[in-house]
Design a protein around this motif. Structure first.
Motif, PDB file in Angstrom:
ATOM      1  N   GLU A  22       0.917  -1.348  -0.104  1.00 58.27           N
ATOM      2  CA  GLU A  22      -0.050   0.076   0.007  1.00 58.27           C
ATOM      3  C   GLU A  22       0.998   1.150   0.027  1.00 58.27           C
ATOM      4  O   GLU A  22       1.805   1.383   0.761  1.00 58.27           O
ATOM      5  N   ALA A  23       0.518   2.104  -0.745  1.00 61.12           N
ATOM      6  CA  ALA A  23       1.427   3.426  -1.088  1.00 61.12           C
ATOM      7  C   ALA A  23       0.624   4.697  -1.704  1.00 61.12           C
ATOM      8  O   ALA A  23      -0.051   4.238  -2.846  1.00 61.12           O
ATOM      9  N   ASP A  24       0.519   5.633  -1.132  1.00 59.56           N
ATOM     10  CA  ASP A  24      -0.357   6.711  -1.620  1.00 59.56           C
ATOM     11  C   ASP A  24      -1.754   6.418  -2.075  1.00 59.56           C
ATOM     12  O   ASP A  24      -2.170   6.922  -3.063  1.00 59.56           O
ATOM     13  N   GLY A  25      -2.374   5.595  -1.156  1.00 59.06           N
ATOM     14  CA  GLY A  25      -3.772   5.346  -1.564  1.00 59.06           C
ATOM     15  C   GLY A  25      -4.148   4.169  -2.511  1.00 59.06           C
ATOM     16  O   GLY A  25      -5.181   4.021  -2.873  1.00 59.06           O
ATOM     17  N   THR A  60      22.736 -11.457  -7.541  1.00 60.22           N
ATOM     18  CA  THR A  60      23.357 -10.716  -6.552  1.00 60.22           C
ATOM     19  C   THR A  60      22.922  -9.379  -5.651  1.00 60.22           C
ATOM     20  O   THR A  60      23.354  -8.724  -5.107  1.00 60.22           O
ATOM     21  N   ARG A  61      21.542  -8.968  -6.354  1.00 56.98           N
ATOM     22  CA  ARG A  61      20.974  -8.056  -5.956  1.00 56.98           C
ATOM     23  C   ARG A  61      19.521  -8.294  -5.408  1.00 56.98           C
ATOM     24  O   ARG A  61      19.071  -9.301  -5.884  1.00 56.98           O
ATOM     25  N   ARG A  62      18.817  -7.614  -4.637  1.00 58.08           N
ATOM     26  CA  ARG A  62      17.407  -7.469  -4.305  1.00 58.08           C
ATOM     27  C   ARG A  62      16.628  -6.855  -5.519  1.00 58.08           C
ATOM     28  O   ARG A  62      16.347  -5.714  -5.536  1.00 58.08           O
ATOM     29  N   VAL A  63      16.067  -7.590  -6.454  1.00 58.90           N
ATOM     30  CA  VAL A  63      15.316  -6.969  -7.503  1.00 58.90           C
ATOM     31  C   VAL A  63      13.818  -6.804  -7.379  1.00 58.90           C
ATOM     32  O   VAL A  63      13.043  -7.663  -6.650  1.00 58.90           O
ATOM     33  N   ILE A  64      13.484  -5.628  -7.105  1.00 54.80           N
ATOM     34  CA  ILE A  64      12.049  -5.210  -6.902  1.00 54.80           C
ATOM     35  C   ILE A  64      11.613  -4.635  -8.313  1.00 54.80           C
ATOM     36  O   ILE A  64      11.742  -3.724  -8.637  1.00 54.80           O
ATOM     37  N   ALA A  65      10.331  -5.114  -8.771  1.00 53.32           N
ATOM     38  CA  ALA A  65       9.779  -4.777 -10.004  1.00 53.32           C
ATOM     39  C   ALA A  65       8.375  -4.219  -9.563  1.00 53.32           C
ATOM     40  O   ALA A  65       7.640  -5.065  -8.749  1.00 53.32           O
ATOM     41  N   LEU A  66       8.120  -3.063  -9.463  1.00 50.65           N
ATOM     42  CA  LEU A  66       7.034  -2.340  -9.154  1.00 50.65           C
ATOM     43  C   LEU A  66       5.862  -2.121 -10.443  1.00 50.65           C
ATOM     44  O   LEU A  66       6.543  -1.740 -11.353  1.00 50.65           O
ATOM     45  N   GLU A  67       4.772  -2.367 -10.212  1.00 47.49           N
ATOM     46  CA  GLU A  67       3.860  -2.175 -11.291  1.00 47.49           C
ATOM     47  C   GLU A  67       2.929  -0.867 -10.773  1.00 47.49           C
ATOM     48  O   GLU A  67       2.060  -1.143  -9.940  1.00 47.49           O
ATOM     49  N   ALA A  68       3.046   0.006 -11.920  1.00 46.27           N
ATOM     50  CA  ALA A  68       2.430   1.534 -11.594  1.00 46.27           C
ATOM     51  C   ALA A  68       0.670   1.214 -11.420  1.00 46.27           C
ATOM     52  O   ALA A  68       0.433   0.335 -12.438  1.00 46.27           O
ATOM     53  N   GLU A  78      -7.604   6.338 -12.022  1.00 48.65           N
ATOM     54  CA  GLU A  78      -8.336   7.586 -12.613  1.00 48.65           C
ATOM     55  C   GLU A  78      -7.770   8.956 -11.531  1.00 48.65           C
ATOM     56  O   GLU A  78      -8.399  10.057 -12.202  1.00 48.65           O
ATOM     57  N   ARG A  79      -6.986   8.802 -10.824  1.00 50.07           N
ATOM     58  CA  ARG A  79      -6.497   9.725  -9.822  1.00 50.07           C
ATOM     59  C   ARG A  79      -5.406  10.434 -10.221  1.00 50.07           C
ATOM     60  O   ARG A  79      -5.243  11.818 -10.293  1.00 50.07           O
ATOM     61  N   THR A  80      -4.056   9.774 -11.033  1.00 46.40           N
ATOM     62  CA  THR A  80      -2.970  10.310 -11.122  1.00 46.40           C
ATOM     63  C   THR A  80      -3.111  11.138 -12.541  1.00 46.40           C
ATOM     64  O   THR A  80      -3.574  10.812 -13.467  1.00 46.40           O
ATOM     65  N   ARG A  81      -2.477  12.417 -12.296  1.00 49.50           N
ATOM     66  CA  ARG A  81      -2.870  13.350 -13.377  1.00 49.50           C
ATOM     67  C   ARG A  81      -1.337  13.615 -14.136  1.00 49.50           C
ATOM     68  O   ARG A  81      -1.367  13.972 -15.539  1.00 49.50           O
ATOM     69  N   ASP A  82      -0.151  13.179 -13.655  1.00 50.32           N
ATOM     70  CA  ASP A  82       1.029  13.467 -14.337  1.00 50.32           C
ATOM     71  C   ASP A  82       1.966  12.707 -13.927  1.00 50.32           C
ATOM     72  O   ASP A  82       1.770  11.803 -12.916  1.00 50.32           O
ATOM     73  N   MET A  83       3.287  12.557 -14.564  1.00 45.76           N
ATOM     74  CA  MET A  83       4.326  11.647 -14.368  1.00 45.76           C
ATOM     75  C   MET A  83       4.969  11.888 -12.962  1.00 45.76           C
ATOM     76  O   MET A  83       5.292  10.981 -12.481  1.00 45.76           O
ATOM     77  N   PRO A  84       5.203  13.153 -12.800  1.00 42.03           N
ATOM     78  CA  PRO A  84       5.825  13.540 -11.364  1.00 42.03           C
ATOM     79  C   PRO A  84       4.966  12.933 -10.014  1.00 42.03           C
ATOM     80  O   PRO A  84       5.380  12.518  -9.155  1.00 42.03           O
ATOM     81  N   GLU A  85       3.544  12.677 -10.311  1.00 41.45           N
ATOM     82  CA  GLU A  85       2.851  12.330  -9.333  1.00 41.45           C
ATOM     83  C   GLU A  85       2.824  11.021  -9.259  1.00 41.45           C
ATOM     84  O   GLU A  85       2.899  10.487  -8.037  1.00 41.45           O
ATOM     85  N   ALA A  87       5.463   9.212  -9.998  1.00 42.03           N
ATOM     86  CA  ALA A  87       6.639   9.014  -9.555  1.00 42.03           C
ATOM     87  C   ALA A  87       6.844   9.106  -7.970  1.00 42.03           C
ATOM     88  O   ALA A  87       7.415   8.146  -7.399  1.00 42.03           O
ATOM     89  N   ARG A  88       6.014  10.027  -7.585  1.00 39.27           N
ATOM     90  CA  ARG A  88       5.990  10.087  -6.067  1.00 39.27           C
ATOM     91  C   ARG A  88       5.297   8.827  -5.476  1.00 39.27           C
ATOM     92  O   ARG A  88       5.507   8.353  -4.420  1.00 39.27           O
ATOM     93  N   THR A  89       4.042   8.405  -6.175  1.00 35.66           N
ATOM     94  CA  THR A  89       3.464   6.942  -5.722  1.00 35.66           C
ATOM     95  C   THR A  89       4.596   5.895  -5.670  1.00 35.66           C
ATOM     96  O   THR A  89       4.586   5.243  -4.632  1.00 35.66           O
ATOM     97  N   LEU A  90       5.399   5.777  -6.857  1.00 33.95           N
ATOM     98  CA  LEU A  90       6.219   4.650  -6.953  1.00 33.95           C
ATOM     99  C   LEU A  90       7.351   4.887  -5.882  1.00 33.95           C
ATOM    100  O   LEU A  90       7.781   3.811  -5.505  1.00 33.95           O
ATOM    101  N   SER A  91       7.837   5.955  -5.643  1.00 32.15           N
ATOM    102  CA  SER A  91       8.560   6.298  -4.583  1.00 32.15           C
ATOM    103  C   SER A  91       8.141   5.707  -3.098  1.00 32.15           C
ATOM    104  O   SER A  91       8.888   5.123  -2.306  1.00 32.15           O
ATOM    105  N   ALA A  92       6.932   6.283  -3.136  1.00 32.72           N
ATOM    106  CA  ALA A  92       6.458   5.648  -1.696  1.00 32.72           C
ATOM    107  C   ALA A  92       6.192   4.248  -1.433  1.00 32.72           C
ATOM    108  O   ALA A  92       6.514   3.764  -0.573  1.00 32.72           O
TER     109      ALA A  92
END
Length: 97
Positions: A22-25, A60-68, A78-85, A87-92
């Motif tokens: 769970e991240a950013d709702g 050799t690494r911990r590989v984490i694949a996130l699906e936006a 229906e909520r995200t308006r742009d790429m920076p937003e 990016a903030r969700t995936l960062s969270a």
């Protein structure tokens, strides 16, 4: 925030475990394998498509694949308006892991 489920799945190839965080709702799909320094994989517009290269990196690494949200198997976004937003969700999501 935190990981909601973790399981091996036929939908998660190359021995990756599938879970959600769970991240950013949103509930974000996560595919993960390996140990060590994390390497976060961000996908193309088609969603997560793991390859043998991801499995090799997980040796050799911990590989984490996130699906936006709104991509691949994720519900419509229906909520995200742009790429920076987005990016903030995936960062969270990465921070929560």
């Amino acid at each position: 925030m935190g990981v909601l489920t973790a399981e091996a799945s036929d939908r998660a190839p190359f021995g990756f475990a599938e879970s959600q965080v769970e991240a950013d709702g949103f509930r974000i799909r996560v595919l993960e394998k390996g140990a060590g320094e994390p390497l976060v994989f961000l996908h193309t517009a088609r969603g997560v498509r793991l390859t043998p290269a991801h499995a090799r990196l997980a040796e050799t690494r911990r590989v984490i694949a996130l699906e936006a949200p709104g991509f691949g198997r994720s519900p419509a976004n229906e909520r995200t308006r742009d790429m920076p937003e987005l990016a903030r969700t995936l960062s969270a999501a990465a921070q929560a892991l």
